[in-house]
Enzyme design. Structure first.
Site, mmCIF file in Angstrom:
data_model
loop_
_atom_site.group_PDB
_atom_site.id
_atom_site.type_symbol
_atom_site.label_atom_id
_atom_site.label_comp_id
_atom_site.label_asym_id
_atom_site.label_seq_id
_atom_site.Cartn_x
_atom_site.Cartn_y
_atom_site.Cartn_z
ATOM 1 N N ALA A 1 0.765 -1.239 0.000
ATOM 2 C CA ALA A 1 0.000 0.000 0.000
ATOM 3 C C ALA A 1 0.802 1.298 0.000
ATOM 4 O O ALA A 1 0.310 2.315 -0.486
ATOM 5 C CB ALA A 1 -0.961 0.011 1.202
ATOM 6 N N ALA A 2 1.995 1.336 0.600
ATOM 7 C CA ALA A 2 2.714 2.606 0.711
ATOM 8 C C ALA A 2 3.076 3.137 -0.687
ATOM 9 O O ALA A 2 3.342 2.357 -1.593
ATOM 10 C CB ALA A 2 3.965 2.427 1.560
ATOM 11 N N GLY B 1 -1.322 6.129 -2.126
ATOM 12 C CA GLY B 1 -2.140 6.677 -3.206
ATOM 13 C C GLY B 1 -3.311 5.785 -3.565
ATOM 14 O O GLY B 1 -4.463 6.235 -3.639
ATOM 15 N N ASP C 1 4.023 -9.395 6.058
ATOM 16 C CA ASP C 1 4.332 -10.116 4.835
ATOM 17 C C ASP C 1 3.044 -10.749 4.315
ATOM 18 O O ASP C 1 2.156 -11.107 5.101
ATOM 19 C CB ASP C 1 5.376 -11.203 5.132
ATOM 20 C CG ASP C 1 5.880 -11.862 3.869
ATOM 21 O OD1 ASP C 1 5.264 -12.859 3.443
ATOM 22 O OD2 ASP C 1 6.878 -11.376 3.306
ATOM 23 N N ASP D 1 -0.890 -4.302 -6.014
ATOM 24 C CA ASP D 1 -0.092 -3.432 -6.877
ATOM 25 C C ASP D 1 1.351 -3.901 -6.691
ATOM 26 O O ASP D 1 2.074 -3.411 -5.833
ATOM 27 C CB ASP D 1 -0.279 -1.971 -6.471
ATOM 28 C CG ASP D 1 0.481 -1.021 -7.380
ATOM 29 O OD1 ASP D 1 0.515 -1.273 -8.592
ATOM 30 O OD2 ASP D 1 1.058 -0.041 -6.869
ATOM 31 N N CYS E 1 3.583 -1.359 -12.666
ATOM 32 C CA CYS E 1 4.036 -0.246 -13.503
ATOM 33 C C CYS E 1 5.149 -0.761 -14.418
ATOM 34 O O CYS E 1 6.202 -0.152 -14.566
ATOM 35 C CB CYS E 1 4.487 0.950 -12.669
ATOM 36 S SG CYS E 1 5.771 0.587 -11.453
#
Length: 458
Positions: free
Chosen positions: A112-113, A116, A162, A179, A232
């Site tokens: 999550a960090a 966003g 983890d 993500d 990404c």
């Protein structure tokens, strides 16, 4: 930047990727410049005027000029988040798979960090929904919790675990966003230094790590629940090949997400299982490189049992009354203590909090209210930024722009005061934090670890 600038063999591999146009891609990296986009906080509408909307996210907007966000008090108040536009597509996926919002859901953002995508997900949820935002790397947790606190909601829990730690929460989450850590080629335009880190070997290592993460988190998704997967990266191994592996290994069902041609997003199908994926190429979209996909879990891997935390403290009624007085609609929240700190979370999430406490290392739960000293609450910064605060119960002090910057620096504030006590320091009606007003001075309680350190250019 020309073709020779890219890592060896990178463009050769990209030639085989669906929807790739070499000339457009290179031109976007040479002449595209940086694109600035922000996402407005729907819970803190500030009337911010923007230049153009991000087509796949109602709260997303492009800016023609990149301002100094550091010196905008509304940024620190949580009125908006500075986020790359392509990544806002996750909002469109969530809303596509959840057209109706009557049934409460539990959502996990696994990696999550800095927060966003967590605040993006949170904006699409009701207070009866629960968001768990997990960060694997301990040093990245503070920025995650800071951004969740700025967003202001009480239906969030932040954890530092983890992925394998979630195996005890079988069938707990309706939606899981992974993500995934990746080789980062989608960020080459935004961060050219990332090119130095890219290699074919690193792509293969990322692919193996992604499979491990997904295998660990799979049991925590409920039957008929959804996995949203994104990277990404442009690499097939990290994208379509992962979809093929998920469908073959776990018999997951690919979900086709509706898109419009004018958005410029490339819809792909994985070679073996024909799973739908969505590629974002700079020059074809107004954003950076992204891959995203959504799959439904068809099987049950068990359910998490309820857990009652018998170690929770019994709360003194008189103290509870004091804390509740600071909260709008106080009956809607469950109150608890961690050592001397009082916290509040939406009442619907008490059982979930207990179960998560059993299995995970929790770093933030709901809203931290503060500590009691006698009959007075020493308020926490989270309370100041939260949506649940009852402003009728506290003093408020309005600051102009210069005063707000002084406050955010933890400097002395050039202001005349006529009251005393704890005061909510506000800019244009939005809370920034707390100060203690005294007869001859103001004690600035803005958290020193997030104060503005940069110098403002003239």
């Amino acid at each position: 930047m020309d073709a020779s600038t890219f890592p060896p063999h990178f463009l050769e591999q990209l030639n085989a990727e669906p929807g790739y146009d070499k000339a457009t891609f290179i031109d976007a990296h040479q002449n595209g410049g940086s694109i600035t986009s922000i996402r407005l906080n729907p819970f803190k509408p500030a009337g911010i005027k923007t230049d153009k909307q991000v087509p796949w996210c109602a709260e997303g907007h492009y800016l023609d000029i990149r301002p100094s966000f550091t010196f905008d008090p509304l940024f620190h108040a949580g009125a908006y988040y500075v986020q790359e536009a392509s990544s806002m597509f996750i909002d469109h996926i969530l809303k596509s798979i959840r057209p109706k919002k009557e049934d409460a859901i539990k959502v996990l953002d696994l990696c999550a960090a800095p927060g966003g995508k967590s605040t993006l997900l949170n904006s699409a949820l009701n207070s009866t929904d629960l968001l768990v935002a997990n960060e694997i790397i301990k040093t990245r947790v503070p920025i995650l919790t800071d951004n969740l606190s700025r967003w202001g909601t009480a239906n969030t829990i932040a954890t530092n675990n983890d992925p394998r730690d979630f195996t005890g929460l079988k069938g707990f989450f309706d939606v899981v966003l992974v993500d995934a850590p990746c080789s980062g080629s989608g960020m080459f335009r935004k961060d050219p230094a990332a090119m130095n880190e890219w290699s074919e070997g690193n792509v293969n290592l990322c692919h193996q790590r992604q499979e491990r993460i997904l295998a660990d988190i799979y049991p925590a998704i409920k039957e008929d629940g959804y996995l949203i997967y994104s990277t990404c990266s442009y690499s097939h191994q990290e994208n379509e090949d992962i979809l093929d592996w998920l469908c073959a290994e776990y018999d997951m069902e690919s979900i086709r997400i509706p898109i419009y041609k004018e958005w410029g997003i490339v819809e792909t199908e994985s070679p073996l299982q024909k799973a739908w994926g969505y590629r974002f190429y700079p020059g074809q979209v107004m954003g950076e490189g992204l891959f995203a996909a959504c799959l439904r879990k068809r099987e049950s891997t068990g359910g998490a049992s309820n857990y009652k935390n018998n170690a929770q403290q019994k709360l003194a009624a008189a103290e509870l009354d004091i804390v509740r007085s600071y909260v709008n609609e106080p009956d809607n929240f469950y109150y608890f203590k961690v050592v001397d700190d009082w916290l509040a979370i939406n009442r619907e999430h008490q059982a979930s909090l207990n179960l998560l406490h059993k299995h995970l290392y929790i770093k933030k739960s709901g809203v931290r209210m503060g500590k009691l000293a006698g009959r007075d609450l020493i308020p926490d910064h989270e309370l100041a930024l939260s949506l649940l605060i009852n402003k009728d119960a506290v003093l408020t002090t309005s600051l102009n722009t210069n005063q707000a910057i002084q406050y955010l620096r933890r400097d002395n504030i050039d202001i005349t005061i006529n009251e005393k006590g704890w005061s909510l320091m506000e800019y244009e009606g939005f809370a920034l934090g707390w100060a203690k007003l005294l007869p001859n001075r103001i004690n600035n309680y803005y958290p020193k670890e997030i104060r503005i350190m940069a110098q403002q250019s003239s």
